[in-house]
Design a protein around this motif. Structure first.
Motif, PDB file in Angstrom:
ATOM      1  N   GLU A  69     109.831  34.970  44.297  1.00  8.23           N
ATOM      2  CA  GLU A  69     108.923  35.300  43.009  1.00  8.23           C
ATOM      3  C   GLU A  69     109.275  35.039  41.794  1.00  8.23           C
ATOM      4  O   GLU A  69     108.521  34.089  41.131  1.00  8.23           O
ATOM      5  N   VAL A  70     110.601  35.135  41.368  1.00  9.21           N
ATOM      6  CA  VAL A  70     111.279  34.627  40.155  1.00  9.21           C
ATOM      7  C   VAL A  70     111.431  33.264  40.084  1.00  9.21           C
ATOM      8  O   VAL A  70     111.026  32.510  39.057  1.00  9.21           O
ATOM      9  N   LEU A  71     111.442  32.453  41.339  1.00  8.07           N
ATOM     10  CA  LEU A  71     111.678  30.923  41.213  1.00  8.07           C
ATOM     11  C   LEU A  71     110.331  30.402  40.913  1.00  8.07           C
ATOM     12  O   LEU A  71     110.309  29.475  39.973  1.00  8.07           O
ATOM     13  N   LYS A  72     109.251  30.849  41.424  1.00 10.59           N
ATOM     14  CA  LYS A  72     107.951  30.482  41.090  1.00 10.59           C
ATOM     15  C   LYS A  72     107.506  30.876  39.680  1.00 10.59           C
ATOM     16  O   LYS A  72     107.049  29.873  39.133  1.00 10.59           O
ATOM     17  N   TYR A  73     107.958  31.741  39.353  1.00 10.31           N
ATOM     18  CA  TYR A  73     107.533  32.210  37.903  1.00 10.31           C
ATOM     19  C   TYR A  73     108.182  31.336  36.968  1.00 10.31           C
ATOM     20  O   TYR A  73     107.753  30.846  35.985  1.00 10.31           O
ATOM     21  N   ALA A  74     109.696  30.985  36.993  1.00 11.12           N
ATOM     22  CA  ALA A  74     110.456  30.224  36.075  1.00 11.12           C
ATOM     23  C   ALA A  74     109.806  28.976  36.263  1.00 11.12           C
ATOM     24  O   ALA A  74     109.754  28.364  35.131  1.00 11.12           O
ATOM     25  N   GLU A  75     109.506  28.518  37.357  1.00  9.87           N
ATOM     26  CA  GLU A  75     108.968  26.835  37.467  1.00  9.87           C
ATOM     27  C   GLU A  75     107.734  26.852  36.599  1.00  9.87           C
ATOM     28  O   GLU A  75     107.396  25.891  35.623  1.00  9.87           O
ATOM     29  N   LYS A  76     106.821  27.791  36.818  1.00  9.88           N
ATOM     30  CA  LYS A  76     105.346  27.979  36.135  1.00  9.88           C
ATOM     31  C   LYS A  76     105.591  28.108  34.648  1.00  9.88           C
ATOM     32  O   LYS A  76     104.939  27.499  34.021  1.00  9.88           O
ATOM     33  N   GLU A  77     106.362  29.166  34.409  1.00 13.06           N
ATOM     34  CA  GLU A  77     106.679  29.593  32.894  1.00 13.06           C
ATOM     35  C   GLU A  77     107.411  28.576  31.775  1.00 13.06           C
ATOM     36  O   GLU A  77     106.987  28.235  30.664  1.00 13.06           O
ATOM     37  N   PHE A  78     108.477  27.936  32.366  1.00 18.39           N
ATOM     38  CA  PHE A  78     109.288  27.161  31.442  1.00 18.39           C
ATOM     39  C   PHE A  78     109.295  25.602  31.704  1.00 18.39           C
ATOM     40  O   PHE A  78     109.963  24.961  31.107  1.00 18.39           O
ATOM     41  N   LYS A  79     108.682  25.359  32.953  1.00 14.97           N
ATOM     42  CA  LYS A  79     108.638  23.801  33.128  1.00 14.97           C
ATOM     43  C   LYS A  79     110.054  23.157  33.073  1.00 14.97           C
ATOM     44  O   LYS A  79     110.212  22.163  32.623  1.00 14.97           O
ATOM     45  N   PRO A  80     110.951  23.772  33.871  1.00 13.03           N
ATOM     46  CA  PRO A  80     112.341  23.277  33.614  1.00 13.03           C
ATOM     47  C   PRO A  80     112.678  21.864  34.150  1.00 13.03           C
ATOM     48  O   PRO A  80     112.093  21.555  35.237  1.00 13.03           O
ATOM     49  N   SER A  81     113.657  21.296  33.595  1.00  8.78           N
ATOM     50  CA  SER A  81     114.196  20.040  34.153  1.00  8.78           C
ATOM     51  C   SER A  81     114.973  20.128  35.524  1.00  8.78           C
ATOM     52  O   SER A  81     114.983  19.311  36.366  1.00  8.78           O
ATOM     53  N   LEU A  98     120.446  31.764  49.743  1.00  6.93           N
ATOM     54  CA  LEU A  98     119.874  31.458  48.570  1.00  6.93           C
ATOM     55  C   LEU A  98     119.080  30.155  48.929  1.00  6.93           C
ATOM     56  O   LEU A  98     118.148  29.813  48.206  1.00  6.93           O
ATOM     57  N   GLU A  99     119.569  29.040  49.787  1.00  9.14           N
ATOM     58  CA  GLU A  99     119.039  27.850  50.129  1.00  9.14           C
ATOM     59  C   GLU A  99     117.757  28.092  50.727  1.00  9.14           C
ATOM     60  O   GLU A  99     116.868  27.465  50.287  1.00  9.14           O
ATOM     61  N   ALA A 100     117.640  28.992  51.455  1.00 10.88           N
ATOM     62  CA  ALA A 100     116.413  29.363  52.213  1.00 10.88           C
ATOM     63  C   ALA A 100     115.248  30.023  51.353  1.00 10.88           C
ATOM     64  O   ALA A 100     113.957  29.361  51.467  1.00 10.88           O
ATOM     65  N   ALA A 101     115.652  30.747  50.480  1.00 11.89           N
ATOM     66  CA  ALA A 101     114.537  30.937  49.243  1.00 11.89           C
ATOM     67  C   ALA A 101     114.112  29.857  48.534  1.00 11.89           C
ATOM     68  O   ALA A 101     113.001  29.911  48.147  1.00 11.89           O
ATOM     69  N   ILE A 102     115.040  28.891  48.259  1.00 17.63           N
ATOM     70  CA  ILE A 102     114.450  27.839  47.538  1.00 17.63           C
ATOM     71  C   ILE A 102     113.593  27.026  48.188  1.00 17.63           C
ATOM     72  O   ILE A 102     112.693  26.684  47.649  1.00 17.63           O
ATOM     73  N   GLU A 103     113.892  26.902  49.366  1.00 22.75           N
ATOM     74  CA  GLU A 103     113.039  26.072  50.370  1.00 22.75           C
ATOM     75  C   GLU A 103     111.567  26.970  50.389  1.00 22.75           C
ATOM     76  O   GLU A 103     110.652  26.076  50.374  1.00 22.75           O
ATOM     77  N   MET A 104     111.885  28.105  50.531  1.00 21.39           N
ATOM     78  CA  MET A 104     110.388  28.797  50.713  1.00 21.39           C
ATOM     79  C   MET A 104     109.627  29.054  49.512  1.00 21.39           C
ATOM     80  O   MET A 104     108.455  29.110  49.596  1.00 21.39           O
ATOM     81  N   ALA A 105     110.185  28.818  48.273  1.00 26.55           N
ATOM     82  CA  ALA A 105     109.714  28.803  47.380  1.00 26.55           C
ATOM     83  C   ALA A 105     108.591  27.556  47.108  1.00 26.55           C
ATOM     84  O   ALA A 105     107.701  27.520  46.226  1.00 26.55           O
ATOM     85  N   ASP A 106     109.147  26.515  47.723  1.00 24.00           N
ATOM     86  CA  ASP A 106     108.363  25.139  47.549  1.00 24.00           C
ATOM     87  C   ASP A 106     108.133  24.829  46.193  1.00 24.00           C
ATOM     88  O   ASP A 106     107.075  24.455  45.713  1.00 24.00           O
ATOM     89  N   LEU A 107     109.238  24.439  45.598  1.00 21.54           N
ATOM     90  CA  LEU A 107     109.343  24.002  44.352  1.00 21.54           C
ATOM     91  C   LEU A 107     109.196  22.455  44.105  1.00 21.54           C
ATOM     92  O   LEU A 107     109.684  21.679  44.704  1.00 21.54           O
ATOM     93  N   ALA A 108     108.676  22.105  43.050  1.00 16.02           N
ATOM     94  CA  ALA A 108     108.665  20.711  42.484  1.00 16.02           C
ATOM     95  C   ALA A 108     110.050  20.336  41.675  1.00 16.02           C
ATOM     96  O   ALA A 108     110.244  19.352  41.516  1.00 16.02           O
ATOM     97  N   THR A 109     110.660  21.367  41.109  1.00  9.89           N
ATOM     98  CA  THR A 109     111.916  21.165  40.361  1.00  9.89           C
ATOM     99  C   THR A 109     113.189  21.123  41.099  1.00  9.89           C
ATOM    100  O   THR A 109     113.333  21.973  41.933  1.00  9.89           O
ATOM    101  N   GLU A 110     113.905  19.952  40.650  1.00 14.01           N
ATOM    102  CA  GLU A 110     115.561  20.072  41.302  1.00 14.01           C
ATOM    103  C   GLU A 110     115.980  21.323  41.148  1.00 14.01           C
ATOM    104  O   GLU A 110     116.218  21.873  40.211  1.00 14.01           O
TER     105      GLU A 110
END
Length: 354
Positions: A69-81, A98-110
């Motif tokens: 939830e926080v990963l998705k919020y951070a990407e949407k709210e702050f548009k990090p590099s 932690l790796e699994a959570a990142i994969e499940m968040a399906d992020l566009a951000t590195e």
């Protein structure tokens, strides 16, 4: 050795390393109070630090959903590099992936996962735990990873041999009175004595330590002093940017200096700087930043003025024969988030004596 005095945290070291790598949002996966002070300071340095704010319920049932939830919020709210998820003692104990959570968040951000906790004896474990996934992500080369590991070992060795880790407990001290030391330094200059002024500073602390060299130059521009600063353009992205800014400002303000070492090489330059000093044979030396990196035998017969930002470094420097040891209090908080040289207390005192 078991230390009885507080030591740097590996979690905090991971956060600072993420910042140096160009991460603009870091997420601490743990309780809201974990590493609070440094997290707040790093916000002033341009990196958002969020927390998953784990509580008793997540301690029992896990916090993966909250992290996603926080990963998705951070990407949407702050548009990090770039982003980093930094572990804590809690995430270790509950076995969070932690790796699994990142994969499940399906992020566009590195985004990298930093599996770390505060139970390591040395804070460099937090640095390495951040650099290794950064290397796997292609953020740094194999060569730079190897270089960083070597520098970390050398910095730790300096602290164990001559620094704040050389004893299980060292009494903190504010050091000598700055105006007394400054008057003695200016007396030597006016007597025509020769000297060296060396900055061997750790990363962003150079924004203030550089001012001490400027303070001496401003107070005595015609003194017989040779200047040196560890401002070679090497290291992680932020480290190189800081070196370039400081070098440009020193030059623009009329100070000529020799670059010896980089801002992340403060623990590896001791023998080189010591040999350089011996070749010059000065009457006095002003050494700022990490003075104890230079082994004491190189400084025999030289009156040393040392400036550190560590109150527990005063005693060891005195034991190693440094005649005058000063502490720049609150230096590190004052150099976070800055992009130009910050006036130091000792630099200001030197200027006041003109």
């Amino acid at each position: 050795m078991k230390y009885m005095q507080p030591r740097p945290s590996s979690i905090v070291a991971a956060l600072y390393t993420a910042r140096d790598l160009g991460v603009t949002v870091s997420i601490l996966h743990g309780p809201s109070g974990c590493s609070f002070k440094h997290a707040r300071l790093l916000e002033e340095d341009g990196m958002k630090v969020l927390t998953t704010s784990l509580s008793e319920n997540e301690f029992v049932f896990g916090g993966q959903d909250r992290l996603i939830e926080v990963l998705k919020y951070a990407e949407k709210e702050f548009k990090p590099s770039r982003m980093a998820v930094v572990g804590t003692c809690v995430s270790l104990i509950i076995g969070e992936d932690l790796e699994a959570a990142i994969e499940m968040a399906d992020l566009a951000t590195e985004t990298i996962a930093v599996d770390i906790h505060a139970g390591f004896a040395e804070n460099i474990d937090g640095v390495i735990a951040t650099l290794e996934p950064a290397n796997r992500a292609g953020w740094i080369s194999d060569e730079e990873l190897s270089r960083q590991k070597d520098l970390l070992k050398k910095a730790n060795e300096v602290e164990r041999l001559r620094g704040a880790a050389m004893k299980s407990y060292i009494e903190p001290s504010r050091g000598d009175l700055k105006h007394v030391a400054a008057m003695r330094l200016m007396d030597l200059v006016r007597e025509g004595k020769s000297g060296v002024a060396i900055m061997n500073a750790k990363k962003e602390t150079a924004y203030m330590f550089a001012d001490i060299l400027l303070g001496l130059h401003d107070a005595a521009p015609d003194a017989h002093v040779i200047y040196s600063a560890n401002l070679e353009m090497k290291g992680l992205p932020k480290v190189q940017r800081d070196a370039e800014r400081i070098s440009t400002e020193l030059t623009s303000r009329g100070l000529s200096f020799t670059s010896q070492g980089a801002l992340d090489e403060y623990g590896a330059t001791g023998d080189h700087l010591g040999s350089w000093i011996q070749n010059i044979k000065p009457d006095f030396a002003l050494i700022v930043g990490v003075p104890h990196a230079i082994p004491a035998h190189y400084l025999d017969g030289i009156e040393c003025f040392s400036v550190t930002n560590g109150p527990r470094q005063v005693g060891p420097l005195k034991e190693q024969g440094h005649a005058h040891v000063m502490v720049e209090v609150d230096l590190h908080p004052r150099t976070l988030g800055v992009t130009s040289i910050v006036e130091s207390e000792f630099g200001a005192v030197l200027r006041s004596l003109v």
